[in-house]
Motif scaffolding. Structure first.
Motif, PDB file in Angstrom:
ATOM      1  N   ARG A  12       0.832  -1.201   0.000  1.00 10.64           N
ATOM      2  CA  ARG A  12       0.000   0.000   0.000  1.00 10.64           C
ATOM      3  C   ARG A  12       0.866   1.250   0.000  1.00 10.64           C
ATOM      4  N   ALA A  13       1.942   1.218   0.774  1.00 14.87           N
ATOM      5  CA  ALA A  13       2.830   2.386   0.863  1.00 14.87           C
ATOM      6  C   ALA A  13       3.520   2.663  -0.466  1.00 14.87           C
ATOM      7  N   ARG A  14       3.849   1.621  -1.203  1.00 12.67           N
ATOM      8  CA  ARG A  14       4.551   1.820  -2.479  1.00 12.67           C
ATOM      9  C   ARG A  14       3.583   1.920  -3.655  1.00 12.67           C
ATOM     10  N   GLY A  15       2.285   1.788  -3.405  1.00 11.81           N
ATOM     11  CA  GLY A  15       1.288   1.971  -4.449  1.00 11.81           C
ATOM     12  C   GLY A  15       1.142   0.823  -5.419  1.00 11.81           C
ATOM     13  N   ASP A  16       1.558  -0.384  -5.005  1.00 16.19           N
ATOM     14  CA  ASP A  16       1.428  -1.557  -5.874  1.00 16.19           C
ATOM     15  C   ASP A  16       0.064  -2.191  -5.612  1.00 16.19           C
ATOM     16  N   ARG A  17      -0.927  -1.793  -6.381  1.00 16.05           N
ATOM     17  CA  ARG A  17      -2.301  -2.205  -6.099  1.00 16.05           C
ATOM     18  C   ARG A  17      -2.558  -3.660  -6.468  1.00 16.05           C
ATOM     19  N   THR A  18      -1.858  -4.180  -7.469  1.00 12.01           N
ATOM     20  CA  THR A  18      -2.017  -5.594  -7.808  1.00 12.01           C
ATOM     21  C   THR A  18      -1.504  -6.472  -6.678  1.00 12.01           C
ATOM     22  N   ALA A  19      -0.342  -6.127  -6.144  1.00 10.61           N
ATOM     23  CA  ALA A  19       0.207  -6.881  -5.014  1.00 10.61           C
ATOM     24  C   ALA A  19      -0.683  -6.713  -3.782  1.00 10.61           C
ATOM     25  N   GLU A  20      -1.266  -5.534  -3.612  1.00 12.01           N
ATOM     26  CA  GLU A  20      -2.179  -5.295  -2.499  1.00 12.01           C
ATOM     27  C   GLU A  20      -3.384  -6.239  -2.589  1.00 12.01           C
ATOM     28  N   ALA A  21      -3.931  -6.402  -3.794  1.00 11.34           N
ATOM     29  CA  ALA A  21      -5.060  -7.313  -3.978  1.00 11.34           C
ATOM     30  C   ALA A  21      -4.672  -8.747  -3.654  1.00 11.34           C
TER      31      ALA A  21
END
Length: 216
Positions: A12-21
Motif C-alpha cells: 500500500r505504501a509503495r502503491g502496488d495495487r495488484t500486489a495489495e489485492a
C-alpha cells in the motif's frame, strides 16, 4: 497472517495495487482456513473491489470463488452459489481450467449441503475430469471427497481413503475450516453402514479406479 499483514502495508505504501489485492486475498485465505469466515469475507470483498477497479479479471474471479466459500462457511448458501457461479463463468471464459475445477468442486459441495446429491455428483465428476487432464492431485482429492459425501457408505469410505492418500502425497491436509464438517460426514456414513470394520477396510482399499471418471 503477520507476514502477510506486513506485506500489505508495504505494498500500500509503495502503491502496488495488484500486489495489495494479492495480499488481501491471501489474508482472506488464512482467515478462512482458520474458520474465521466473517474476517475472510471482509478481506475478499476488499480484494474483489480492488481487482474490479484494476480490471484484473483473473484475480477477481479467483477472489469471487473464495468469497463464495466464505459465504458458505457463514451459512449463506444462496449467496455462495451466486458468487461461485459467477466465478465459474469467468474462469471458463478466460480458459483457467484449474480454477474451473475448484469452482465445480465448491459448487458440488454446496449442492450436497443443500440436499441435491445428483447435482453434486455431476459437478464433482466434471471437476475430476479436469483434474485428471491437468494432473492436479490436490484438487483431485477435493473432487473425491465431494463424491464421497454424496455416495453410499462403502463407496464413500473408499473415495475418502483415496483422497486421504492423495492429500498425504502432496502435503495438503484439509484446512481447519473444513475439517469439522468433513468429520461429521465421515461419522454419519460410518453410523449408516453399521459395520465399522467393513468401513475401515474400504477406507484402506484406495481403489485404483478412483482416479478414473467412468468408475467413480
Amino acid at each position: 497472517r503477520e507476514l502477510l499483514g506486513q506485506a500489505l502495508a508495504l505494498n500500500r505504501a509503495r502503491g502496488d495495487r495488484t500486489a495489495e489485492a494479492a495480499n488481501l486475498n491471501n489474508l482472506g485465505m488464512v482467515a478462512q482456513h482458520q474458520g474465521d469466515f466473517a474476517a475472510a469475507r471482509a478481506l475478499f470483498d476488499e480484494g474483489r473491489a480492488l481487482c474490479r477497479a484494476l480490471g484484473n479479471r483473473v484475480w477477481e474471479a479467483a477472489i469471487l470463488n473464495n468469497l463464495g466459500m466464505a459465504a458458505r462457511g457463514q451459512g449463506d448458501a444462496d449467496g455462495a452459489r451466486l458468487l461461485l457461479e459467477e466465478a465459474l463463468g469467468v474462469h471458463r471464459e478466460i480458459g483457467n481450467r484449474a480454477w474451473e475445477a475448484a469452482c465445480l468442486n465448491n459448487l458440488g459441495a454446496l449442492a450436497t449441503l443443500q440436499g441435491d446429491p445428483r447435482a453434486a455428483r455431476e459437478l464433482h465428476l466434471l471437476a475430476l475430469e479436469i483434474c485428471g487432464e491437468l494432473g492436479d492431485r490436490q484438487e483431485l482429492a477435493g473432487a473425491l471427497e465431494g463424491l464421497a459425501a454424496a455416495a453410499e457408505p462403502l463407496r464413500a469410505a473408499r473415495l475418502w481413503g483415496a483422497a486421504d492418500t492423495l492429500r498425504a502425497a502432496v502435503g495438503s491436509p484439509l484446512p481447519a475450516g473444513e475439517r469439522e464438517a468433513h468429520e461429521r460426514q465421515v461419522e454419519a456414513a460410518r453410523r449408516a453402514l453399521g459395520d465399522h470394520d467393513a468401513f475401515d477396510d474400504a477406507w484402506r482399499a484406495v481403489p485404483r479406479e478412483a482416479n478414473r471418471r467412468r468408475h467413480v
